[in-house]
Design an enzyme around this catalytic site. Structure first.
Site, PDB file in Angstrom:
ATOM      1  N   THR A 130      -0.934   5.618  -1.346  1.00  0.00           N
ATOM      2  CA  THR A 130      -0.465   4.330  -1.843  1.00  0.00           C
ATOM      3  C   THR A 130      -0.390   4.311  -3.374  1.00  0.00           C
ATOM      4  O   THR A 130      -1.104   5.070  -4.045  1.00  0.00           O
ATOM      5  CB  THR A 130      -1.443   3.229  -1.374  1.00  0.00           C
ATOM      6  OG1 THR A 130      -1.179   2.025  -2.074  1.00  0.00           O
ATOM      7  CG2 THR A 130      -2.897   3.598  -1.649  1.00  0.00           C
ATOM      8  N   ASP A 131       0.423   3.403  -3.915  1.00  0.00           N
ATOM      9  CA  ASP A 131       0.471   3.230  -5.376  1.00  0.00           C
ATOM     10  C   ASP A 131      -0.796   2.544  -5.892  1.00  0.00           C
ATOM     11  O   ASP A 131      -1.050   2.542  -7.101  1.00  0.00           O
ATOM     12  CB  ASP A 131       1.718   2.450  -5.806  1.00  0.00           C
ATOM     13  CG  ASP A 131       1.817   1.039  -5.225  1.00  0.00           C
ATOM     14  OD1 ASP A 131       0.958   0.663  -4.402  1.00  0.00           O
ATOM     15  OD2 ASP A 131       2.762   0.311  -5.598  1.00  0.00           O
ATOM     16  N   GLU A 132      -1.597   1.992  -4.977  1.00  0.00           N
ATOM     17  CA  GLU A 132      -2.786   1.254  -5.427  1.00  0.00           C
ATOM     18  C   GLU A 132      -3.816   2.167  -6.091  1.00  0.00           C
ATOM     19  O   GLU A 132      -4.698   1.694  -6.805  1.00  0.00           O
ATOM     20  CB  GLU A 132      -3.408   0.480  -4.255  1.00  0.00           C
ATOM     21  CG  GLU A 132      -2.418  -0.500  -3.657  1.00  0.00           C
ATOM     22  CD  GLU A 132      -3.016  -1.466  -2.642  1.00  0.00           C
ATOM     23  OE1 GLU A 132      -4.205  -1.778  -2.751  1.00  0.00           O
ATOM     24  OE2 GLU A 132      -2.271  -1.894  -1.754  1.00  0.00           O
ATOM     25  N   TYR A 155     -10.602  -0.158  -0.797  1.00  0.00           N
ATOM     26  CA  TYR A 155      -9.467   0.490  -0.127  1.00  0.00           C
ATOM     27  C   TYR A 155      -8.821   1.527  -1.049  1.00  0.00           C
ATOM     28  O   TYR A 155      -8.682   2.705  -0.695  1.00  0.00           O
ATOM     29  CB  TYR A 155      -8.431  -0.548   0.313  1.00  0.00           C
ATOM     30  CG  TYR A 155      -7.082   0.060   0.660  1.00  0.00           C
ATOM     31  CD1 TYR A 155      -6.943   0.897   1.763  1.00  0.00           C
ATOM     32  CD2 TYR A 155      -5.954  -0.183  -0.125  1.00  0.00           C
ATOM     33  CE1 TYR A 155      -5.709   1.479   2.080  1.00  0.00           C
ATOM     34  CE2 TYR A 155      -4.725   0.386   0.185  1.00  0.00           C
ATOM     35  CZ  TYR A 155      -4.606   1.213   1.277  1.00  0.00           C
ATOM     36  OH  TYR A 155      -3.390   1.787   1.576  1.00  0.00           O
ATOM     37  N   LYS A 159      -8.604   5.691  -0.802  1.00  0.00           N
ATOM     38  CA  LYS A 159      -7.343   6.446  -0.765  1.00  0.00           C
ATOM     39  C   LYS A 159      -7.277   7.434  -1.938  1.00  0.00           C
ATOM     40  O   LYS A 159      -6.801   8.563  -1.789  1.00  0.00           O
ATOM     41  CB  LYS A 159      -6.135   5.494  -0.802  1.00  0.00           C
ATOM     42  CG  LYS A 159      -5.942   4.649   0.439  1.00  0.00           C
ATOM     43  CD  LYS A 159      -5.657   5.451   1.696  1.00  0.00           C
ATOM     44  CE  LYS A 159      -4.301   6.119   1.687  1.00  0.00           C
ATOM     45  NZ  LYS A 159      -4.004   6.749   3.026  1.00  0.00           N
TER      46      LYS A 159
END
Ligand code: NAD
Length: 345
Positions: A130-132, A155, A159
């Site tokens: 993810t870009d997060e 989260y 990741k």
């Protein structure tokens, strides 16, 4: 190719499974069927001779070894994860166990299988992220593949950790990996605890539509089928050891996205009053990242990828899909925690 897809009963994984089977690939879907899974998502391909399902938890190394030995995949697409930020605030343990430890078990099972099979250069382990992991942007700038990691929620931290493991397995053991970091997805089969389906379903049931904080958080939206297409492209053409950012260059403030969905509903299912009147601002998520934006130059220039759907078209399709598929989403509202406010810490 024979592709082992993990998390193929979830939102994005099922889009990958449907697309891969429709393009002639064989798929083995490995999924533990958590609260977020729905086998109906893969019903369109379930009867295909090119599709197999394995009800396996990625934390079960012995079961993974059996799946690899039995199915002998040419590639892995690893999507299985705990994926809801609000749930990661209330219960981070499951995120560490599946996203970090589970990825470790996947890497080790893949490495053992790949080594035993003669370390083929053609094998791929594609990790979907993810870009997060890049943290929160200010008013300007975009995430590139070189942006330093700065995760800020349990989260995104889990990741980020899994991304680091994947890079380490490439550098240390030579496992042929590719990695992608994508922006927010939306589309059909999106589990009804995520923003877009929450807005649609709260609106049509006449309930308040919750918007966190001041609604000014910016996300970069991509139609899920365009993400699935990009993922297969990276699997087939991506350079080993390289990572690719995937995004549709569709930045929108949450409040504007919510208003667009309300306007779409006004058009498709008119009610007595405009749906936007149901919008309510609620307590913000702790550590709520302010802005994400992806620079997709690498995947566009090196691999020739382009999203096929504008955000207006994608939202139209998505809203229409939810209006036509109540039998899919209605039972999911009964699952644990769905419809409740989570993650206020
Ligand atoms: P999802 O929550 O809809 O689906 C996750 C799937 O993984 C479910 O089918 C679940 O049963 C399965 N799963 C969970 N734990 C498991 C375990 N221990 N063993 C086996 N299966 C397990 O998630 P999603 O939104 O489809 O996201 C898929 C992947 O894409 C995730 O890795 C996520 O981090 C990443 N991603 C998501 C987005 C997004 O906008 N949703 C954006 C970028 C990247």
């Amino acid at each position: 190719m024979k592709i082992l897809v993990t998390g193929g009963a979830g939102f994005i994984g099922s889009a990958v499974v449907r697309l891969a089977v429709s393009r002639g690939h064989e798929v083995v879907n490995v999924d533990a069927l958590t609260y977020a899974a729905c086998l109906a998502n893969v019903a369109p391909v379930a009867d295909s001779g090119r599709y197999a399902f394995e009800h396996v938890d990625i934390r079960d190394r012995a079961a993974l070894d059996r799946v690899f030995a039995q199915h002998k995949p040419d590639a892995v697409m690893h999507l299985a994860a705990e994926s809801h930020v609000d749930r990661s605030i209330d219960g981070p343990g499951a995120f560490i166990e599946t996203n970090v430890n589970g990825t470790y078990y996947m890497l080790e099972a893949a490495r053992a299988y790949w080594t035993a099979a003669g370390r083929s250069e053609g094998f791929r382990f594609h990790h979907i992220s993810t870009d997060e992991v890049f943290g929160s942007l200010g008013e300007t700038g975009k995430f590139t593949e070189d942006t330093p990691y700065d995760p800020r929620s349990p989260y995104s931290a889990s990741k980020a950790a899994s991304d680091h493991l994947v890079r380490a397995w490439r550098e240390t053991y030579g496992l042929p990996t590719v990695l992608t970091n994508c922006s927010n997805n939306y589309g059909p089969y999106h589990f009804p605890e995520k923003l877009v389906p929450v807005v649609i379903l709260k609106a049509i049931s006449g309930q308040p539509i919750p918007v966190y904080g001041d609604g000014g958080n910016v996300r970069d939206w991509l139609y899920v089928e365009d993400h699935a297409d990009a993922l297969l492209l990276v699997l087939e053409k991506g350079a080993v050891g390289r990572s690719y950012n995937i995004g549709g260059e569709n930045e929108a403030r949450n409040i504007d996205l919510v208003r667009t969905i309300c306007a779409t509903l006004d058009e498709l299912r008119p009610a007595a009053r405009p749906y936007a009147e149901q919008i309510r601002f609620v307590t913000d998520r702790p550590g709520h990242d302010r802005r994400y934006a992806i620079d997709p130059t690498r995947i566009c220039t090196e691999l020739g990828w382009r999203p096929s759907v504008t955000v207006e078209e994608g939202l139209q399709r998505t809203v229409r899909w939810y209006l036509e598929n109540e039998s899919w989403w209605r039972p999911l509202l009964e699952r644990d925690g769905v419809g409740e406010r989570l993650g206020v810490a």
